[in-house]
Structure formats: C-alpha cells, structure tokens
Motif scaffolding. Structure first.
Motif, PDB file in Angstrom:
ATOM      1  N   LEU A 319       0.840  -1.192   0.000  1.00  0.00           N
ATOM      2  CA  LEU A 319       0.000   0.000   0.000  1.00  0.00           C
ATOM      3  C   LEU A 319       0.882   1.251   0.000  1.00  0.00           C
ATOM      4  N   THR A 320       0.388   2.306  -0.598  1.00  0.00           N
ATOM      5  CA  THR A 320       1.157   3.554  -0.611  1.00  0.00           C
ATOM      6  C   THR A 320       1.254   4.168   0.784  1.00  0.00           C
ATOM      7  N   ALA A 321       0.298   3.818   1.665  1.00  0.00           N
ATOM      8  CA  ALA A 321       0.328   4.275   3.054  1.00  0.00           C
ATOM      9  C   ALA A 321      -0.367   3.225   3.906  1.00  0.00           C
ATOM     10  N   PRO A 322       0.064   3.016   5.152  1.00  0.00           N
ATOM     11  CA  PRO A 322      -0.583   2.029   6.010  1.00  0.00           C
ATOM     12  C   PRO A 322      -2.069   2.319   6.188  1.00  0.00           C
ATOM     13  N   LEU A 323      -2.863   1.236   6.207  1.00  0.00           N
ATOM     14  CA  LEU A 323      -4.308   1.360   6.399  1.00  0.00           C
ATOM     15  C   LEU A 323      -4.641   1.008   7.845  1.00  0.00           C
ATOM     16  N   PRO A 324      -5.004   1.988   8.678  1.00  0.00           N
ATOM     17  CA  PRO A 324      -5.306   1.684  10.087  1.00  0.00           C
ATOM     18  C   PRO A 324      -6.599   0.886  10.215  1.00  0.00           C
ATOM     19  N   LEU A 325      -6.619  -0.054  11.157  1.00  0.00           N
ATOM     20  CA  LEU A 325      -7.790  -0.873  11.429  1.00  0.00           C
ATOM     21  C   LEU A 325      -8.269  -0.623  12.848  1.00  0.00           C
ATOM     22  N   ALA A 326      -9.547  -0.878  13.076  1.00  0.00           N
ATOM     23  CA  ALA A 326     -10.085  -0.702  14.421  1.00  0.00           C
ATOM     24  C   ALA A 326      -9.462  -1.703  15.389  1.00  0.00           C
ATOM     25  N   GLY A 328      -6.197  -4.601  15.761  1.00  0.00           N
ATOM     26  CA  GLY A 328      -4.971  -5.150  15.208  1.00  0.00           C
ATOM     27  C   GLY A 328      -4.096  -4.087  14.566  1.00  0.00           C
ATOM     28  N   PRO A 329      -2.918  -4.521  14.078  1.00  0.00           N
ATOM     29  CA  PRO A 329      -1.974  -3.568  13.484  1.00  0.00           C
ATOM     30  C   PRO A 329      -2.483  -3.067  12.139  1.00  0.00           C
ATOM     31  N   PRO A 330      -1.974  -1.932  11.664  1.00  0.00           N
ATOM     32  CA  PRO A 330      -2.395  -1.430  10.351  1.00  0.00           C
ATOM     33  C   PRO A 330      -1.951  -2.361   9.234  1.00  0.00           C
ATOM     34  N   VAL A 331      -2.691  -2.347   8.146  1.00  0.00           N
ATOM     35  CA  VAL A 331      -2.379  -3.172   6.979  1.00  0.00           C
ATOM     36  C   VAL A 331      -1.410  -2.405   6.087  1.00  0.00           C
ATOM     37  N   THR A 332      -0.312  -3.069   5.724  1.00  0.00           N
ATOM     38  CA  THR A 332       0.709  -2.425   4.882  1.00  0.00           C
ATOM     39  C   THR A 332       0.738  -2.974   3.471  1.00  0.00           C
ATOM     40  N   GLU A 333       0.012  -4.079   3.227  1.00  0.00           N
ATOM     41  CA  GLU A 333      -0.038  -4.644   1.885  1.00  0.00           C
ATOM     42  C   GLU A 333      -1.353  -5.396   1.701  1.00  0.00           C
ATOM     43  N   ARG A 334      -1.734  -5.601   0.457  1.00  0.00           N
ATOM     44  CA  ARG A 334      -2.905  -6.426   0.135  1.00  0.00           C
ATOM     45  C   ARG A 334      -2.410  -7.693  -0.532  1.00  0.00           C
ATOM     46  N   ALA A 335      -2.838  -8.812  -0.013  1.00  0.00           N
ATOM     47  CA  ALA A 335      -2.471 -10.112  -0.564  1.00  0.00           C
ATOM     48  C   ALA A 335      -3.738 -10.817  -1.032  1.00  0.00           C
ATOM     49  N   GLY A 336      -3.666 -11.428  -2.194  1.00  0.00           N
ATOM     50  CA  GLY A 336      -4.826 -12.109  -2.728  1.00  0.00           C
ATOM     51  C   GLY A 336      -4.447 -13.110  -3.805  1.00  0.00           C
ATOM     52  N   LEU A 354     -10.890 -12.658 -15.872  1.00  0.00           N
ATOM     53  CA  LEU A 354      -9.969 -12.438 -14.766  1.00  0.00           C
ATOM     54  C   LEU A 354     -10.760 -11.960 -13.547  1.00  0.00           C
ATOM     55  N   GLY A 355     -10.675 -12.704 -12.457  1.00  0.00           N
ATOM     56  CA  GLY A 355     -11.312 -12.320 -11.208  1.00  0.00           C
ATOM     57  C   GLY A 355     -10.296 -12.378 -10.074  1.00  0.00           C
ATOM     58  N   GLU A 356     -10.655 -11.807  -8.954  1.00  0.00           N
ATOM     59  CA  GLU A 356      -9.709 -11.815  -7.830  1.00  0.00           C
ATOM     60  C   GLU A 356     -10.460 -11.914  -6.513  1.00  0.00           C
ATOM     61  N   VAL A 357      -9.739 -12.432  -5.515  1.00  0.00           N
ATOM     62  CA  VAL A 357     -10.231 -12.449  -4.148  1.00  0.00           C
ATOM     63  C   VAL A 357      -9.105 -11.892  -3.287  1.00  0.00           C
ATOM     64  N   CYS A 358      -9.465 -10.972  -2.394  1.00  0.00           N
ATOM     65  CA  CYS A 358      -8.449 -10.273  -1.605  1.00  0.00           C
ATOM     66  C   CYS A 358      -9.068  -9.888  -0.254  1.00  0.00           C
ATOM     67  N   PRO A 359      -9.280 -10.877   0.623  1.00  0.00           N
ATOM     68  CA  PRO A 359      -9.932 -10.568   1.899  1.00  0.00           C
ATOM     69  C   PRO A 359      -9.094  -9.622   2.749  1.00  0.00           C
ATOM     70  N   LEU A 360      -9.744  -8.697   3.378  1.00  0.00           N
ATOM     71  CA  LEU A 360      -9.065  -7.710   4.216  1.00  0.00           C
ATOM     72  C   LEU A 360      -9.189  -8.137   5.676  1.00  0.00           C
ATOM     73  N   PRO A 361      -8.075  -8.365   6.367  1.00  0.00           N
ATOM     74  CA  PRO A 361      -8.149  -8.782   7.774  1.00  0.00           C
ATOM     75  C   PRO A 361      -8.954  -7.790   8.607  1.00  0.00           C
ATOM     76  N   GLY A 362      -9.847  -8.328   9.418  1.00  0.00           N
ATOM     77  CA  GLY A 362     -10.671  -7.484  10.273  1.00  0.00           C
ATOM     78  C   GLY A 362     -11.985  -7.071   9.649  1.00  0.00           C
ATOM     79  N   PHE A 363     -12.124  -7.225   8.305  1.00  0.00           N
ATOM     80  CA  PHE A 363     -13.352  -6.846   7.612  1.00  0.00           C
ATOM     81  C   PHE A 363     -14.077  -8.062   7.040  1.00  0.00           C
ATOM     82  N   HIS A 364     -13.322  -9.033   6.545  1.00  0.00           N
ATOM     83  CA  HIS A 364     -13.923 -10.205   5.921  1.00  0.00           C
ATOM     84  C   HIS A 364     -13.777 -11.417   6.836  1.00  0.00           C
ATOM     85  N   SER A 365     -14.780 -12.283   6.825  1.00  0.00           N
ATOM     86  CA  SER A 365     -14.761 -13.452   7.706  1.00  0.00           C
ATOM     87  C   SER A 365     -13.797 -14.518   7.213  1.00  0.00           C
TER      88      SER A 365
END
Length: 402
Positions: A319-326, A328-336, A354-365
């Motif tokens: 990520l261009t900048a860390p994504l703060p979460l409510a 856990g630690p902020p997310v610094t990258e997206r993995a999918g 072409l499709g993708e799945v990229c669950p975001l920790p803390g948001f997706h189950s």
C-alpha cells in the motif's frame, strides 16, 4: 538417502516443499500432525534422521555421516533446485534445520521454523562441557538393554526439568513412549547423541542476526532454557517493526514444556500453518499442456466457450500508506489470488476472464487461505467445462474477449 515420507500436495506445482524434522529419540511419526496440517500448502517431506526410525539400520548411511549432511543429500535428490524449502525442526531436528538453512543457497530457503531448538553455544568452554556430558550419556546408552532403556526413559530422561514436570501425566505419553522403545536399539541413539551433540554444533547465532529468509522460533513457557533463547532472539528481532516485517519472529506457548509436539500439537500446527502461508506462495493449479500446432478445441455451441484452463495466480501489493484498522496492526499490503480463465469461442476467438479475491483482515470473515482453497476447488471444476460467456468473462471490468 534417509528414510522418509514424501507426501505430495494435490495442487502443488513442485516449486516448494516443507521439510519436517523430528527430535532426539523420535522419528518421522512425531511430525505427522504437522504434515497433516501443512500438506495443503506444499509437498511435505518427513525424514528419519540418522540413528532413528527406519534410518537407524540403513546400510547406505555411513556411521560418521552427520544428520545435516545426510538430510542435505536426501533433499537434493527428492526436491532439487530451484525448488524452495521451508524447514521445520523440533529440538535436535530444529538444530539440524538451522544448520541446513545456513548451508543452503539463499534462493533455496523459503523460511525456517525452530521448535525448541538450540542455535548453539557461543562459548568454547561451554561447548566442551556439553560434549563431555553427551559422550558420557552415550556411553551409558550403549550399555543399556532395551528393558533398561525403557526404565531410563521413565525414571530419568522424561523427568528432567525441561519437560515441565507434567509430561508423564499427558494422556498420549504412553503412546509416545512406545514409539521411543518400539524396535529401538540404544546404541543407535547413543551414536546420534554423540555425533549431533550441541557441543559439536557451530554457533548459528551470527546467522540468525541477518537470516536471508523469515525465521519463526517457538518454545514452551515451562521450558526455561529455551524460553531464554526465545527472549534473546526477541530482543534482537526488531521489536519496533510490525510482526510481518521481522526477520525472526518468536512465540512462547502457555502450559507447555519442551515436548511441544505432544503437549501443544494443535497450537504448534496452527502457528506453523500461518507462518508457512506467509512465506510460501499458494499452490497453483497446473496449467494444461500446450495444444499441438494446428489443433484447436472448438466450442460445443454458440451459447458458451470451452474453458481450456483455469489458473490461480497469487499476488502481494504494498500500500502507498498504512491502512489503520479498528482492531490489530495497520495493513501495509494487500495479498490475494487472481483466477484466470482462458477458453475459446465457437468462432475461434480467445476468451479470457480475470477475477480476484483479496480478503481484508478485520473486515472479511474468510482468511486468504480459506478463500484460496475455495478458488482451487472452483478452478478444478472449470477446466474443460462449457461455460456461458458471462461466467467465462467473470463479469468483471478487466475481462477481455478477442
């Protein structure tokens, strides 16, 4: 070659393997719970180290061959370069794994997990004292008959402080003890103890200061000696860095002594799985062989396309900048994982979706592992299927036709 079990991952592309190494007095059956947990991620190779299991009486293993040399030769034959290796070792197996990691070319090493293993002794006098103790114990073992060996295990070995005091009360202790004595010859264990003594092991502390791949160290909180190792590693692992960026990560498990594979089998398996998922790429669905020149698989009707292949492509994007979460630690990258479907329409034109799945920790189950497992199942069913155009293109804005 050492005795081994080579369990192949159904969706593996053979670009990586997980190597599992047991401890002193054990054999590859001890790491079976780990193999069952990790087997969906990559091929798993479980070894019987020299003097143990089926390797104890193998005539092709010279008595003077070290466990590191024997394991290295076996892995070169079973999983040659450029395949990458994740080494997982318990106790003596952890020491062997660490020395293997130090000898492998950096591109070959995907990661290292040490379960209650010693990185070696810095002080020469301490190494000499440890070697003297191990040589003396090896002499005792050589003089033991199998019944005396069983008695020694119960009354001395498994009553040592490092086991935490409650090991013999564990419901699986008797089963483990049976594996230790079933067909075992004390003289084989004696040779291994003397040859693989910590007193002979070079110190790997300097290597751990800047390892070329991620390292995970795990100890039980009731195992005082190895908790000290964990503390020393934690102090030099860059505690100011986010966990995912630390070269050496440390975990101390509650209510466990040195027998991590018995007392904390499930937590150890979960920790190793999480670590392996980070350092190994998700296994890819193998692409079908290329079509011969002039041969083309036609669509079976104008309403859809024949899916010639469906592949999974893992990705990581910083990520261009860390994504703060409510939480856990902020997310610094997206993995999918990308799902790429390629096929051919009735008019001969290529169709790609072409499709993708990229669950975001803390948001997706779902975790990334769970989502990737679902996609692998879908990909297997798609190959060779007749798909409606909308499904083949995955209805995504990046889908292409033509």
């Amino acid at each position: 070659m050492l005795a081994h079990t080579h369990a192949r991952c159904g969706a593996s592309d053979s670009e990586a393997a997980i190597v599992l190494l047991h401890g002193f007095l054990g054999d590859r059956r001890d790491v079976e719970p780990l193999r069952q947990k990790l087997g969906a991620l990559a091929d798993c190779i479980s070894l019987d180290l020299p003097g143990h299991g089926d390797s104890a009486w193998m005539p092709t293993i010279d008595a003077g061959t070290s466990a590191v040399d024997a394991a290295l030769a076996t892995l070169e034959a079973l999983c040659p370069p450029p395949a990458r290796l994740l080494l997982v070792g318990y106790s003596m197996g952890g020491r062997v794994a660490l020395q293997l990691a130090a000898r492998l070319p950096p591109p070959r090493l995907a990661g290292l997990v040490i379960l209650s293993g010693s990185p070696g002794l810095d002080d020469g006098a301490l190494r000499e004292a440890r070697l003297s103790r191990d040589v003396a114990l090896a002499a005792r073992l050589r003089a033991m008959t199998p019944p005396h060996f069983d008695e020694w295990l119960r009354r001395e070995w498994y009553r040592a402080a490092l086991w935490g005091g409650r090991l013999q009360e564990h419901p699986s202790f008797e089963r483990m003890l049976l594996r230790r004595t079933d067909g075992a010859q004390p003289r084989d264990r004696a040779a291994s103890l003397e040859r693989e003594s910590v007193g002979r092991q070079p110190s790997c502390w300097p290597w751990l200061e800047a390892p070329p791949a991620p390292v995970l160290y795990v100890a039980g909180e009731e195992d005082e000696a190895y908790c000290k190792v964990a503390t020393r590693l934690a102090e030099h692992s860059g505690v100011a860095e986010p966990v995912e960026r630390r070269l050496v990560r440390v975990a101390v498990l509650p209510a466990a002594g040195h027998a991590l594979l018995l007392e904390a089998s499930a937590p150890v398996a979960e920790i190793c799985h999480a670590f392996a998922s980070q350092v190994l790429p998700p296994p890819l669905v193998p692409a079908p062989p290329p079509l011969s020149e002039g041969v083309r698989i036609q669509a079976r009707g104008p309403e859809g396309v024949d899916a010639l292949s469906a592949r999974l492509l893992p990705f990581r994007l910083p990520l261009t900048a860390p994504l703060p979460l409510a939480r856990g630690p902020p997310v610094t990258e997206r993995a999918g994982v990308l799902l790429l479907v390629e096929g051919m329409a009735a008019d001969g034109r290529a169709v790609r979706g072409l499709g993708e799945v990229c669950p975001l920790p803390g948001f997706h189950s779902e975790s990334l592992d769970e989502a990737a497992a679902q996609l692998r199942s879908v990909a297997h069913r798609l190959q060779g299927a007749l798909l409606p155009f909308a499904v083949a293109r995955l209805d995504g804005p990046t889908a292409k036709r033509g």
